[in-house]
Design a protein around this motif. Structure first.
Motif, PDB file in Angstrom:
ATOM      1  N   THR A  85       0.816  -1.215   0.000  1.00  0.00           N
ATOM      2  CA  THR A  85       0.000   0.000   0.000  1.00  0.00           C
ATOM      3  C   THR A  85       0.852   1.269   0.000  1.00  0.00           C
ATOM      4  O   THR A  85       1.014   1.910  -1.041  1.00  0.00           O
ATOM      5  CB  THR A  85      -0.939   0.000   1.210  1.00  0.00           C
ATOM      6  OG1 THR A  85      -0.140  -0.201   2.388  1.00  0.00           O
ATOM      7  CG2 THR A  85      -1.976  -1.093   1.084  1.00  0.00           C
ATOM      8  N   GLY A  88       3.621   1.392  -2.534  1.00  0.00           N
ATOM      9  CA  GLY A  88       3.225   1.493  -3.935  1.00  0.00           C
ATOM     10  C   GLY A  88       3.559   0.271  -4.771  1.00  0.00           C
ATOM     11  O   GLY A  88       3.533   0.339  -6.003  1.00  0.00           O
ATOM     12  N   ARG A  91       0.509  -0.821  -6.968  1.00  0.00           N
ATOM     13  CA  ARG A  91       0.291   0.028  -8.139  1.00  0.00           C
ATOM     14  C   ARG A  91       1.341  -0.269  -9.214  1.00  0.00           C
ATOM     15  O   ARG A  91       1.031  -0.404 -10.393  1.00  0.00           O
ATOM     16  CB  ARG A  91       0.395   1.494  -7.701  1.00  0.00           C
ATOM     17  CG  ARG A  91       0.161   2.492  -8.809  1.00  0.00           C
ATOM     18  CD  ARG A  91       0.441   3.892  -8.299  1.00  0.00           C
ATOM     19  NE  ARG A  91       1.792   3.967  -7.767  1.00  0.00           N
ATOM     20  CZ  ARG A  91       2.200   4.879  -6.879  1.00  0.00           C
ATOM     21  NH1 ARG A  91       1.378   5.784  -6.420  1.00  0.00           N
ATOM     22  NH2 ARG A  91       3.453   4.882  -6.453  1.00  0.00           N
ATOM     23  N   SER A  92       2.605  -0.408  -8.779  1.00  0.00           N
ATOM     24  CA  SER A  92       3.657  -0.629  -9.763  1.00  0.00           C
ATOM     25  C   SER A  92       3.535  -2.018 -10.391  1.00  0.00           C
ATOM     26  O   SER A  92       3.867  -2.198 -11.561  1.00  0.00           O
ATOM     27  CB  SER A  92       5.026  -0.446  -9.127  1.00  0.00           C
ATOM     28  OG  SER A  92       5.190  -1.347  -8.075  1.00  0.00           O
ATOM     29  N   GLY A  94       0.753  -3.384 -11.082  1.00  0.00           N
ATOM     30  CA  GLY A  94      -0.246  -3.150 -12.118  1.00  0.00           C
ATOM     31  C   GLY A  94       0.389  -2.573 -13.364  1.00  0.00           C
ATOM     32  O   GLY A  94       0.153  -3.050 -14.481  1.00  0.00           O
ATOM     33  N   ASN A  95       1.254  -1.558 -13.193  1.00  0.00           N
ATOM     34  CA  ASN A  95       1.956  -0.979 -14.346  1.00  0.00           C
ATOM     35  C   ASN A  95       2.752  -2.046 -15.088  1.00  0.00           C
ATOM     36  O   ASN A  95       2.727  -2.125 -16.311  1.00  0.00           O
ATOM     37  CB  ASN A  95       2.916   0.122 -13.886  1.00  0.00           C
ATOM     38  CG  ASN A  95       2.185   1.323 -13.328  1.00  0.00           C
ATOM     39  OD1 ASN A  95       1.012   1.521 -13.624  1.00  0.00           O
ATOM     40  ND2 ASN A  95       2.866   2.107 -12.525  1.00  0.00           N
ATOM     41  N   ALA A 244       4.691   7.300 -10.082  1.00  0.00           N
ATOM     42  CA  ALA A 244       3.416   6.584 -10.137  1.00  0.00           C
ATOM     43  C   ALA A 244       3.325   5.680 -11.361  1.00  0.00           C
ATOM     44  O   ALA A 244       2.486   4.791 -11.423  1.00  0.00           O
ATOM     45  CB  ALA A 244       2.254   7.576 -10.146  1.00  0.00           C
ATOM     46  N   LYS A 245       4.191   5.915 -12.370  1.00  0.00           N
ATOM     47  CA  LYS A 245       4.126   5.107 -13.579  1.00  0.00           C
ATOM     48  C   LYS A 245       5.169   3.988 -13.599  1.00  0.00           C
ATOM     49  O   LYS A 245       5.201   3.189 -14.523  1.00  0.00           O
ATOM     50  CB  LYS A 245       4.336   6.002 -14.809  1.00  0.00           C
ATOM     51  CG  LYS A 245       3.204   6.994 -14.989  1.00  0.00           C
ATOM     52  CD  LYS A 245       3.495   7.942 -16.117  1.00  0.00           C
ATOM     53  CE  LYS A 245       2.393   8.980 -16.219  1.00  0.00           C
ATOM     54  NZ  LYS A 245       2.800  10.116 -17.028  1.00  0.00           N
TER      55      LYS A 245
END
Lengths: 298, 313
Positions: A85, A88, A91-92, A94-95, A244-245
């Motif tokens: 969480t 990150g 999220r990463s 997912g990328n 974030a990417k």
């Protein structure tokens, strides 16, 4: 012997079957020394993974109090929750998955059509084209980094996942084309002749005959390309700027900076990052190994 | 557009070869769709690989910060490289890396392949364990080994348990050992790959030759060097080329473990190039380093290509 060249080429109709093994010498009882030597080697080989797993499930206090090298005296999943969480990692991941899926799909699609054109049609200079394409994949990426970064900026796609996908596709195509070409040209000519007599055009032949027959090498390359692209770091660091990417490899290095003393978070994040490729590996072990052998013929 | 260009090219070719009717009809028979099939991927690769590569060469002759215009400086970047102590360290480290990383992973991979060549109980398990690290990315491998090498980490703890306190050290912060510490981590991941290549090579050798030699009284050592090794010549070439190309490419694991530190002691050409390009912003100078890497790699790339060209026949 060339059974190695296109992966699983032995299954293609028309390629010579693997030479049957000669009668084996009757073996006496197997020496136990193999296991005496290999059990410690195996444990040593797995020890980094085991230790990281130990660290990942220990609590911060346990690590701070007893040192990283100690065996676990606590069990806590805090490392995983923090990494996923706040860190990150989720999220990463997912990328990474988005980039990997698109890049694998596009590179295999483009390579398949190129390999089909080069292997089944008398295109002038096709051998040179093929080897040039392969050469592009062998270049050290360093020679491309600076210009690629400025091209993505000039095109206005700098710092986007799209750019990362395109760059991965461009760099990988040469190798995949080379491998698929080796396989496709070994397909028997009669199949093509029959399809042509039935009135199939070049597109139809590709779609209905060549692609289905090429499933084994495509699977091997897909397994290989998935791990390569998912594990990439240098292209991601070249093309992307916004955290974030970032795909998971680049994000983990940042995580390591942000949680320098929280080893359980870093360890948990690294383990999670290794899971998708480990899954691919265990599910497609055969394809993966045959993919690695590509190019090592004879 | 991609449909027009190839036809034009094809037409020009025809003009040049008026006599070869057979060939011409062959060319004419290549449908437009097939030209598109070839040109789309080819253009992608030309634009994203060959065009940037060519640009690196011209950039290496400039001074450029990425914002203004590149200022041509001739061969000045290369002259600067010759006297740059960090570049020299990086170059030397690359040599050490090629020999150490290449040597250890080839010897390790070959020994393991010979040991695990014959099927038997647990052999599959051993093989899987050896090539499992390959699925872990180099960046993540680097993080794994940072845990191992931490001052209070498992490596030092094990040395303490064995009573070897004198060998304990700050593995990644000690300039004397940092490069080798990173190298061991890279070998850990590479050995499995080399083993797979050699296992395949061994499968292609003829067991009857070895049996005949055994009957003639050759020792296992002699059989290996005189009978098996000569049959592995092809694999050896590939392993050699792959190893050299991989060593020149090495970047991720060093970046993840040390970023070239301490005091640039673990800097490789690739990490120094990246640092110059994207941390310092000397894009021209970085391109010059990239050109050096290319020059070192090209011989081995050609070796590999020549081999592949031969097997294509």
């Amino acid at each position: 012997m060339a059974a190695i060249a296109p992966p699983a080429a032995g299954t293609a109709p028309g390629t010579p079957a693997v030479r049957p093994r000669r009668r084996r010498r009757p073996r006496t009882a197997r020496s136990p020394w193999l296991h005496v030597a290999m059990i410690p080697v195996t444990l040593l080989w797995l020890s980094p993974i085991l230790f990281v797993a130990f660290v990942a499930v220990r609590s911060y206090d346990d690590i701070a109090g007893r040192g990283l090298g100690a065996l676990p005296a606590s069990f806590s999943l805090d490392g995983f929750t923090t990494a996923l969480t706040d860190g990150g990692v989720l999220r990463s991941l997912g990328n990474s998955l988005v980039v990997t899926a698109w890049a694998v799909l596009l590179s295999l699609a483009l390579s398949a059509i190129a390999a089909y054109a080069l292997s089944r049609f008398a295109i002038p200079g096709r051998r040179t084209i093929l080897l040039t394409m392969l050469a592009g994949n062998l270049l050290p990426p360093q020679i491309l980094l600076v210009p690629v970064a400025s091209i993505t900026e000039a095109l206005g796609i700098a710092d986007t996942l799209t750019a990362l996908v395109i760059v991965q596709v461009g760099f990988g195509i040469g190798f995949y084309t080379f491998v698929l070409h080796g396989f496709m040209r070994a397909l028997p000519a009669e199949v093509f002749e029959a399809a042509r007599l039935d009135g199939a055009g070049p597109g139809g032949i590709f779609w209905r005959i060549v692609l289905p027959l090429s499933r084994p090498p495509l699977a091997a390359l897909a397994a290989l390309a998935t791990t390569w692209i998912f594990n990439d770091l240098i292209w991601a660091m070249t093309v992307l700027r916004t955290e974030a990417k970032f795909p998971v490899t680049a994000a983990l290095l940042n995580l390591q900076g942000g949680y320098a003393s929280a080893w359980n978070v870093v360890a948990a994040g690294s383990l999670v990052a290794a899971i998708p490729t480990a899954v691919v590996f265990f599910m497609f072990q055969k394809q993966f190994v045959s993919g690695l052998l590509v190019g090592a013929s004879k | 557009m991609s449909a027009q260009t190839p036809m034009a090219v094809a037409e020009r070719r025809h003009g040049a070869r008026r006599g070869e009717t057979r060939r011409r009809s062959g060319l004419l028979r290549i449908p437009l769709l097939v030209w598109a099939f070839l040109l789309l991927p080819l253009l992608v690769e030309l634009f994203w690989v060959f065009w940037p590569a060519a640009n690196s060469f011209s950039l290496s002759l400039t001074r450029w910060d990425g914002i203004g215009l590149a200022e041509p400086v001739g061969a000045q970047n290369f002259r600067d490289l010759a006297t740059d102590p960090i570049f020299r360290t990086a170059l030397w480290n690359n040599v050490v890396w090629m020999i150490g990383f290449g040597g250890l992973s080839v010897v390790g991979g070959l020994v393991l392949a010979v040991t695990l060549n014959k099927p038997g109980p647990l052999v599959g398990l051993y093989r899987s364990a050896i090539y499992l690290p390959m699925v872990v990315s180099l960046a993540v491998s680097g993080l794994f080994w940072r845990v191992m090498y931490a001052p209070d980490g498992p490596v030092n703890a094990t040395l303490g348990l064995l009573g070897l306190e004198s060998l304990q050290r700050q593995w990644l912060a000690d300039p004397a050992v940092a490069l080798w510490a990173v190298l061991i981590a890279a070998v850990w991941r590479q050995v499995g790959y080399i083993m797979v290549l050699y296992l395949a090579g061994l499968k292609g050798t003829d067991p009857t030759l070895e049996e005949a030699a055994a009957v003639d009284g050759a020792s296992a050592w002699q059989r290996f060097w005189r009978i098996v090794m000569p049959q592995l010549r092809g694999v050896n070439t590939v392993v050699f080329a792959v190893t050299v190309i991989d060593s020149l490419r090495t970047f991720d694991i060093v970046w993840a473990m040390t970023r070239g530190g301490p005091y640039n002691e673990t800097q490789l050409l690739s990490t120094y190039m990246f640092q110059q390009a994207f941390t310092t912003g000397n894009l021209g100078y970085a391109s010059a380093i990239a050109v050096v890497i290319f020059a070192l790699a090209i011989g081995f790339i050609i070796t590999y290509l020549a081999r592949q060209a031969r097997t294509e026949d």
